[in-house]
Design an enzyme around this catalytic site. Structure first.
Site, mmCIF file in Angstrom:
data_model
loop_
_atom_site.group_PDB
_atom_site.id
_atom_site.type_symbol
_atom_site.label_atom_id
_atom_site.label_comp_id
_atom_site.label_asym_id
_atom_site.label_seq_id
_atom_site.Cartn_x
_atom_site.Cartn_y
_atom_site.Cartn_z
ATOM 1 N N SER A 74 -9.819 0.435 7.020
ATOM 2 C CA SER A 74 -9.243 0.476 5.681
ATOM 3 C C SER A 74 -8.624 -0.820 5.194
ATOM 4 O O SER A 74 -8.251 -0.911 4.032
ATOM 5 C CB SER A 74 -8.207 1.597 5.603
ATOM 6 O OG SER A 74 -8.835 2.848 5.694
ATOM 7 N N SER A 76 -9.282 2.469 2.641
ATOM 8 C CA SER A 76 -8.341 3.086 1.735
ATOM 9 C C SER A 76 -7.353 2.100 1.103
ATOM 10 O O SER A 76 -6.609 2.470 0.189
ATOM 11 C CB SER A 76 -7.541 4.160 2.489
ATOM 12 O OG SER A 76 -6.763 3.600 3.528
ATOM 13 N N LYS A 120 0.826 -1.202 0.000
ATOM 14 C CA LYS A 120 0.000 0.000 0.000
ATOM 15 C C LYS A 120 0.866 1.261 0.000
ATOM 16 O O LYS A 120 1.906 1.313 0.660
ATOM 17 C CB LYS A 120 -0.907 -0.021 1.233
ATOM 18 C CG LYS A 120 -1.905 1.124 1.320
ATOM 19 C CD LYS A 120 -2.793 0.962 2.540
ATOM 20 C CE LYS A 120 -3.786 2.116 2.659
ATOM 21 N NZ LYS A 120 -4.671 1.962 3.835
#
Length: 451
Positions: free
Chosen positions: A176, A152, A78
């Protein structure tokens, strides 16, 4: 699918350790799939093809492959943790373009375990919202490209659901990891505080944010979690399942954001199967306090304000600027000064002394459509987030472990369904054990049919 795309991390690592396949072949097949399909999905911001192939070749020459739990396993990372030699953009045009000097500790641990970093995945700006689109692109759900992948960690989840990578690193400050895992039919684990190195942004969103695994199977999630936690010799093997006291709750922690019929039904059916498997299941609701949403919002926005403080505000999206402005205001109030984490734990610990695991819907409704959410207003984004993902934030404030576990698909639209499991600190393996029971009782398709 090719020979090694669509395989689990456990399968790949075992084959590499036995020298049944070269790490380069595994990486090449995943890179080819990314080239062919990621234009439709948008999982990756940056693909590190040359670096990944070089790492695979170096791995093949090692004499200690037998000791590497993730030998040759491609992993997506990420875009909110440093990767050596790459810019940490955090989804924002305002972030520095200078390359990171060193890997984040989680990335270092993955590499030390033999994993090969394929690339860096898309996130919403500063990882603020539950939809993944913005300056560096948009991410779509591999199960339905008209839908978003959640956020996210939306790029990480889409990469795994699309078989572009077998596992991915995510981070969870308001859900997330669990939100995109639920939306994409994956296992996602948010560890409790201090179990996996966090060091996310300036404040870890005042202690709410954690790094954790996203995977297609419980065994892969367990193996990756143990590597990230640095706990002894990692193993994908599940410990024997013991009967547990499980509380089923479909009540939303956020007034006005109830679970839809479909998502509540998935949780009830999961509870029924667990009861048949020998667990003691009781319908019971935690006593969520009225101040919960306000306390969570204060840390969410103030954490964003801290992350945005050194950036050029003119380059931030309007919704991010407003979010940070609210955070600067709330940081001066009692909402941030008061230790609401201690108050929440004090309030909810008696409930978890009665029950070993809390079972809830993972989401309240389906993930929103893939739109340019970053160009829409702040209020629309916050309202949308709270409507479809009210079940995840309490456990960030409490800093207790929580997991999203797939539970089939909606017969009407084919979108994944999922449940959330929560336990007291130290309960990560307990959650994975229950997740393994659900995997056995109600198997799910591991990846989306993109081909």
């Amino acid at each position: 699918m090719t020979e090694w795309t669509g395989r689990t991390a456990v399968e790949i690592a075992e084959a590499v350790r036995r020298r049944e396949v070269a790490p380069r072949q595994v990486v090449e097949e995943h890179l080819a799939r990314i080239r062919r399909l990621d234009g439709r999905v948008g999982a990756f911001r940056t693909v590190l093809a040359e670096e990944a192939l070089a790492a695979a070749d170096a791995l093949a020459d090692r004499t200690d492959l037998a000791d590497l739990p993730l030998a040759g396993v491609p992993v997506a990372v990420k875009d909110n943790v440093p990767v050596a030699g790459q810019a940490l953009r955090n989804g924002s045009a305002a972030s520095p373009a200078a390359p990171a000097a060193a890997d984040h500790e989680t990335v270092r641990r993955l590499r030390a375990a033999g994993a090969v970093v394929l690339g860096i995945t898309h996130v919403p700006e500063l990882c603020v919202f539950g939809t993944t689109d913005g300056e560096h692109g948009a991410t779509r759900n591999p199960w339905d490209l008209s839908r978003g992948s959640g956020g996210s960690s939306g790029g990480s989840a889409a990469a795994v659901a699309g078989a572009l990578a077998p596992i991915a690193l995510g981070a969870d400050g308001m859900g997330s990891i669990r939100i995109p895992s639920a939306a994409c039919g994956l296992v996602g684990l948010k560890p409790g505080a201090g179990v996996v190195p966090a060091q996310l942004g300036e404040t870890d969103w005042y202690g709410m944010a954690e790094n954790g695994p996203i995977a297609t199977t419980v065994a892969d999630a367990r193996l990756m979690f143990q590597v990230l936690a640095g706990s002894g010799k990692p193993s994908a093997d599940a410990p024997p399942s013991a009967p547990l006291r499980i509380a089923l709750s479909t009540r939303s922690p956020v007034p006005g954001s109830p679970a839809s019929r479909a998502w509540a039904a998935a949780a009830r059916e999961a509870a029924r199967l667990l009861e048949q498997a020998g667990h003691q299941v009781t319908t019971a609701d935690p006593s969520y306090p009225l101040w919960l949403s306000a306390a969570v919002t204060a840390r969410w926005t103030a954490g964003t304000a801290a992350d945005a403080a050194g950036l050029d505000a003119r380059l931030l999206a309007p919704r991010t600027r407003r979010h940070a402005a609210l955070g600067r205001f709330l940081a001066r109030t009692a909402l941030l000064r008061t230790d609401y984490r201690a108050r929440l734990r004090e309030r909810l610990t008696p409930f978890f002394e009665q029950y070993d695991v809390l079972l809830t819907p993972a989401l309240a409704r389906d993930v929103p459509a893939a739109k340019a959410w970053s160009r829409r207003g702040w209020a629309v984004n916050v309202l949308t987030n709270s409507r479809f993902s009210p079940f995840t934030p309490p456990w960030n404030l409490a800093a207790w472990p929580a997991a999203a576990v797939p539970f089939g698909a909606d017969p009407g639209n084919g979108l994944p369904r999922a449940v959330q499991l929560v336990a007291l600190p130290g309960g990560e393996e307990r959650l994975l054990s229950v997740a393994a029971d659900l995997e056995r009782l109600h198997p799910w398709p591991r990846t989306a049919p993109l081909d």
